[in-house]
Design an enzyme around this catalytic site. Sequence first.
Site, PDB file in Angstrom:
ATOM      1  N   PHE A 140       3.539 -11.486  -6.274  1.00  0.00           N
ATOM      2  CA  PHE A 140       2.776 -10.237  -6.283  1.00  0.00           C
ATOM      3  C   PHE A 140       3.483  -9.067  -5.599  1.00  0.00           C
ATOM      4  CE2 PHE A 140      -0.417 -13.705  -6.396  1.00  0.00           C
ATOM      5  CZ  PHE A 140      -0.835 -13.497  -7.705  1.00  0.00           C
ATOM      6  N   THR A 204       4.486 -18.605  -3.801  1.00  0.00           N
ATOM      7  CA  THR A 204       3.349 -18.526  -2.877  1.00  0.00           C
ATOM      8  C   THR A 204       2.046 -18.256  -3.630  1.00  0.00           C
ATOM      9  OG1 THR A 204       3.673 -16.186  -2.477  1.00  0.00           O
ATOM     10  CG2 THR A 204       4.779 -17.699  -0.976  1.00  0.00           C
ATOM     11  N   ASP A 231       9.897  -6.384   1.960  1.00  0.00           N
ATOM     12  CA  ASP A 231       9.995  -6.444   3.421  1.00  0.00           C
ATOM     13  C   ASP A 231       8.864  -7.266   4.036  1.00  0.00           C
ATOM     14  OD1 ASP A 231      12.277  -4.891   3.480  1.00  0.00           O
ATOM     15  OD2 ASP A 231      11.149  -3.016   3.517  1.00  0.00           O
TER      16      ASP A 231
HETATM   17  C1  LIG Z   1      10.030  14.937   1.356  1.00  0.00           C
HETATM   18  C2  LIG Z   1      10.594  13.572   1.237  1.00  0.00           C
HETATM   19  C3  LIG Z   1      10.401  12.783   2.466  1.00  0.00           C
HETATM   20  C4  LIG Z   1      11.018  11.414   2.396  1.00  0.00           C
HETATM   21  C5  LIG Z   1      10.877  10.736   3.720  1.00  0.00           C
HETATM   22  C6  LIG Z   1      11.471   9.425   3.641  1.00  0.00           C
HETATM   23  C7  LIG Z   1      11.389   8.669   4.912  1.00  0.00           C
HETATM   24  C8  LIG Z   1      11.689   7.259   4.568  1.00  0.00           C
HETATM   25  C9  LIG Z   1      11.756   6.366   5.737  1.00  0.00           C
HETATM   26  C10 LIG Z   1      11.730   4.967   5.232  1.00  0.00           C
HETATM   27  C11 LIG Z   1      11.720   3.978   6.313  1.00  0.00           C
HETATM   28  C12 LIG Z   1      11.541   2.652   5.713  1.00  0.00           C
HETATM   29  C13 LIG Z   1      11.325   1.626   6.723  1.00  0.00           C
HETATM   30  C14 LIG Z   1      10.840   0.390   6.042  1.00  0.00           C
HETATM   31  C15 LIG Z   1       9.627  -0.067   6.183  1.00  0.00           C
HETATM   32  C16 LIG Z   1       9.145  -1.267   5.442  1.00  0.00           C
HETATM   33  O1  LIG Z   1       9.306  -2.397   6.261  1.00  0.00           O
HETATM   34  C17 LIG Z   1       7.690  -1.086   5.104  1.00  0.00           C
HETATM   35  C18 LIG Z   1       7.187  -2.248   4.263  1.00  0.00           C
HETATM   36  O2  LIG Z   1       7.830  -2.276   3.032  1.00  0.00           O
HETATM   37  P1  LIG Z   1       7.299  -3.147   1.785  1.00  0.00           P
HETATM   38  O3  LIG Z   1       6.016  -2.599   1.313  1.00  0.00           O
HETATM   39  O4  LIG Z   1       8.384  -3.068   0.766  1.00  0.00           O
HETATM   40  O5  LIG Z   1       7.115  -4.580   2.231  1.00  0.00           O
HETATM   41  N1  LIG Z   1       7.546   0.122   4.335  1.00  0.00           N
HETATM   42  C19 LIG Z   1       6.798   1.113   4.777  1.00  0.00           C
HETATM   43  O6  LIG Z   1       6.119   1.060   5.773  1.00  0.00           O
HETATM   44  C20 LIG Z   1       6.806   2.318   3.913  1.00  0.00           C
HETATM   45  C21 LIG Z   1       7.151   3.511   4.693  1.00  0.00           C
HETATM   46  C22 LIG Z   1       7.493   4.535   3.665  1.00  0.00           C
HETATM   47  C23 LIG Z   1       7.229   5.831   4.104  1.00  0.00           C
HETATM   48  C24 LIG Z   1       7.537   6.740   2.968  1.00  0.00           C
HETATM   49  C25 LIG Z   1       7.063   8.041   3.261  1.00  0.00           C
HETATM   50  C26 LIG Z   1       7.237   8.926   2.087  1.00  0.00           C
HETATM   51  C27 LIG Z   1       6.896  10.274   2.538  1.00  0.00           C
HETATM   52  C28 LIG Z   1       6.791  11.240   1.456  1.00  0.00           C
HETATM   53  C29 LIG Z   1       6.362  12.546   2.103  1.00  0.00           C
HETATM   54  C30 LIG Z   1       6.232  13.565   1.091  1.00  0.00           C
HETATM   55  C31 LIG Z   1       5.819  14.870   1.660  1.00  0.00           C
HETATM   56  C32 LIG Z   1       5.613  15.786   0.512  1.00  0.00           C
HETATM   57  C33 LIG Z   1       4.891  17.000   0.903  1.00  0.00           C
HETATM   58  C34 LIG Z   1       4.404  17.780  -0.229  1.00  0.00           C
HETATM   59  N1  LIG Z   2       0.795 -15.231  -3.250  1.00  0.00           N
HETATM   60  C1  LIG Z   2       0.500 -14.156  -2.514  1.00  0.00           C
HETATM   61  N2  LIG Z   2      -0.654 -13.472  -2.700  1.00  0.00           N
HETATM   62  C2  LIG Z   2      -0.928 -12.374  -1.999  1.00  0.00           C
HETATM   63  N3  LIG Z   2      -0.116 -11.859  -1.052  1.00  0.00           N
HETATM   64  C3  LIG Z   2       1.043 -12.489  -0.819  1.00  0.00           C
HETATM   65  C4  LIG Z   2       1.415 -13.657  -1.529  1.00  0.00           C
HETATM   66  N4  LIG Z   2       2.624 -14.069  -1.086  1.00  0.00           N
HETATM   67  C5  LIG Z   2       2.990 -13.187  -0.122  1.00  0.00           C
HETATM   68  N5  LIG Z   2       2.047 -12.245   0.046  1.00  0.00           N
HETATM   69  C6  LIG Z   2       2.031 -11.093   0.957  1.00  0.00           C
HETATM   70  O1  LIG Z   2       2.278  -9.933   0.193  1.00  0.00           O
HETATM   71  C7  LIG Z   2       2.742  -8.911   1.044  1.00  0.00           C
HETATM   72  C8  LIG Z   2       3.669  -7.968   0.315  1.00  0.00           C
HETATM   73  O2  LIG Z   2       4.761  -8.659  -0.149  1.00  0.00           O
HETATM   74  P1  LIG Z   2       6.184  -8.052  -0.423  1.00  0.00           P
HETATM   75  O3  LIG Z   2       6.936  -9.116  -1.140  1.00  0.00           O
HETATM   76  O4  LIG Z   2       6.773  -7.534   0.808  1.00  0.00           O
HETATM   77  O5  LIG Z   2       5.911  -6.868  -1.450  1.00  0.00           O
HETATM   78  P2  LIG Z   2       5.867  -5.269  -1.218  1.00  0.00           P
HETATM   79  O6  LIG Z   2       7.245  -4.854  -0.888  1.00  0.00           O
HETATM   80  O7  LIG Z   2       5.415  -4.739  -2.528  1.00  0.00           O
HETATM   81  O8  LIG Z   2       4.911  -4.972  -0.100  1.00  0.00           O
HETATM   82  C9  LIG Z   2       3.435  -9.626   2.188  1.00  0.00           C
HETATM   83  O9  LIG Z   2       2.863  -9.172   3.384  1.00  0.00           O
HETATM   84  C10 LIG Z   2       3.115 -11.099   1.983  1.00  0.00           C
HETATM   85  O10 LIG Z   2       2.614 -11.669   3.180  1.00  0.00           O
END
Ligand SMILES: CCCCCCCCCCCCC/C=C/[C@@H](O)[C@H](COP(=O)(O)O)NC(=O)CCCCCCCCCCCCCCC
Ligand SMILES: Nc1ncnc2c1ncn2[C@@H]1O[C@H](COP(=O)(O)OP(=O)(O)O)[C@@H](O)[C@H]1O
Length: 630
Positions: A140, A204, A231
């Site tokens: 997922f 999973t 992540d």
């Molecule tokens: C105007 C463009 C602004 C771009 C700003 C980019 C900042 C990016 C910093 C990214 C840090 C990423 C750190 C990673 C965190 C991840 O562990 C974590 C989990 O990832 P998963 O869902 O794949 O499992 N990801 C996150 O928490 C996502 C954080 C992403 C933040 C993106 C923010 C986008 C902001 C866009 C602002 C736009 C303002 C526009 C105003 C009109």
């Molecule tokens: N089978 C599952 N069903 C629902 N959630 C799950 C399953 N396996 C893993 N997850 C959870 O899904 C969340 C998002 O997974 P991830 O692979 O990081 O995707 P994304 O980058 O889109 O957030 C993780 O926090 C994980 O714990």
Amino acid sequence: MKTFVQMETDLRLESSLWVNNRRCAAVLTGWHFKWSEVDKKSRDKKTVSVPVAELVGVEEGKVEVLPHKTVEDTDKDFTVFYVKRSSSTGSCGLLWRLGRTQFSCPSRVLRDQWIKNLRTAVQTHTPLRPHRLLVFINPFGGKKMARQIFHSLVAPLFELAGISSHVIGKTEVFSNKILKDNGKIANCMVKKQLFCVFLVLLVTERANQARDHLLKKDLMGFDGVVCVGGDGMFSEILHGVIGRTQQEAGTCENDPGVTLQPCPLHIGIIPAGSTDCVCYATVGVIDPVTSALHIIIGDSQPLDVCSVHYGFALVRYSVSLLGYGFYGDVLVESEKHRWMGPLRYDYSGSMVYLSNRSYTGTVQYLPADPLLSSPRDNTRCLSGCTVCSRSTERLFPNSSDSGSLYSSYSGHFHNDLEGEWVTVEGRFKCVSLTCMSSSCTRSPMGLSPSAHLADGTGDLVLVWDTNPLSFLRFLYRHTSTDDQFDLPFVEVHRVKAVRFSLAGDTKEEGHEEIRELSDEMDIEAGGQVRSGSRNGSQQHLAENATGRVTTSEKKTVIPFTCCLCCKKPPAVSVWNCDGEILPFTNISCRIHGQLVRLYARGIEDKAAIHHCSQERDMCNITYMLETSLP
Ligand SMILES: CCCCCCCCCCCCC/C=C/[C@@H](O)[C@H](COP(=O)(O)O)NC(=O)CCCCCCCCCCCCCCC
Ligand SMILES: Nc1ncnc2c1ncn2[C@@H]1O[C@H](COP(=O)(O)OP(=O)(O)O)[C@@H](O)[C@H]1O
Ligand SMILES: [Ca+2]
């Protein structure tokens, strides 16, 4: 030393070989396999040099793998598979692809000698190649493509290396294919393959299943764990691997002052998530084939990990982003729009930006040694980084060879929590802590472009309250090479530990809800708390000092659900911990240097590769090995 030199001499082989009916001079030295056409004019001459460590497979006959594996079993031929680099647009690292060359020998005896020596060279020089891997697939994550990615792009590469698969958990259609293929693959594993990989696959069925498996099941004999997901999935594996290692070492994870035991299991990431920041920051590209090749050849990249505590209880570990304020709010908002897939972050980011919030708080930090490095020194942590190598010596001072995985584990970890804490108090747009650059496709240089993967420190970024346009400027600079820290309302500090508390009266709107949640998390003295899942039901796992484990499913309590439509802005934000919402605001964090190891080698410098290939006129490059091997 004598034995080693002897082995090198035994492996050396030099002869004429034919590639596409052209005569080549081929040589296997200790570390490289090279061949070049002999009848060409010297200025057109191309030498291909493949580091032994980057050989993926050596097979008898003429072998093709694409679109399907075919073998023409001839007596005098052999096929070599190896890592081949190509640059990618839009990312900072290099794409790895499977290179393949078919060689013809004058005799069968010579052919067998080449195969034997090449295989022995690989076994001798790459001790960390995995033989048994545990693979978790999150069906997922991201665009829900993890299973397809694994089976179409990754499994064929592992098959080349000789796969024997065992599927655990509820299997699906693709699993039958793996099971059906098993017999065939197992046969060639015995006869022909360079090395064998035994994979155990688990698709999973719920969040935290992978983590729980790693914490409780028998892991005997496994060299590494691979996650196919984003992540969040990596975070599950991280928690499982660290938790299991501490359990077995009898180390109490809850104590913020304890020295955690480095984890012997390597972690591989096949990117299939939304941000894929850990993969991007450690490999330089989001590419399943590149990541699979790093796993197959057994690359090893140490990684710093931040432990997050609430009082004397461990809350979570983090590697990419521990963010309060803007990033916390973005996460809360994005959870409501999970159906949007990866785009949810851009949508929520814009919404939260427009809500123009800031929060008061007190931040305390323990600065790292400024003589070692600085977050403003304009360096990049690249493959073979000297700052990280020096940190290995500092973090594991008793090991004779700090670069070696096994010796570093036998050394004593250097506990350096000395120094003077600095306190800052005020109103912030966001407070972020990252153990590495946290580069990703949204931000190719990352949250802190000069942060290091394995130097035992983290970078603390404080963005003071400012007007919306200035904050947009700060955010926008993440998308280019412009310095986001060169703004008057931004500070960055290289730190070893951080504490955060709400300034003044903490009894504010929203905070009560957090407190209620924390009460429900059953924190007893010395108890460990793990929380997390972003899929609507949050599983809390509380483990007390006696080791008793209790789990309770409860509905997710996300504070400030009406945050974007309320007239009165909330006074308290939440912590985003690698994409998980933390149920506590007042936390303390500590960086643990090189706590885990990934199947990666850091970002390879595109410029160095380009320079290298021009100089030597080679289609494959010895770059990394020449910089990292003795
Ligand atoms: C105007 C463009 C602004 C771009 C700003 C980019 C900042 C990016 C910093 C990214 C840090 C990423 C750190 C990673 C965190 C991840 O562990 C974590 C989990 O990832 P998963 O869902 O794949 O499992 N990801 C996150 O928490 C996502 C954080 C992403 C933040 C993106 C923010 C986008 C902001 C866009 C602002 C736009 C303002 C526009 C105003 C009109
Ligand atoms: N089978 C599952 N069903 C629902 N959630 C799950 C399953 N396996 C893993 N997850 C959870 O899904 C969340 C998002 O997974 P991830 O692979 O990081 O995707 P994304 O980058 O889109 O957030 C993780 O926090 C994980 O714990
Ligand atoms: Ca670091």
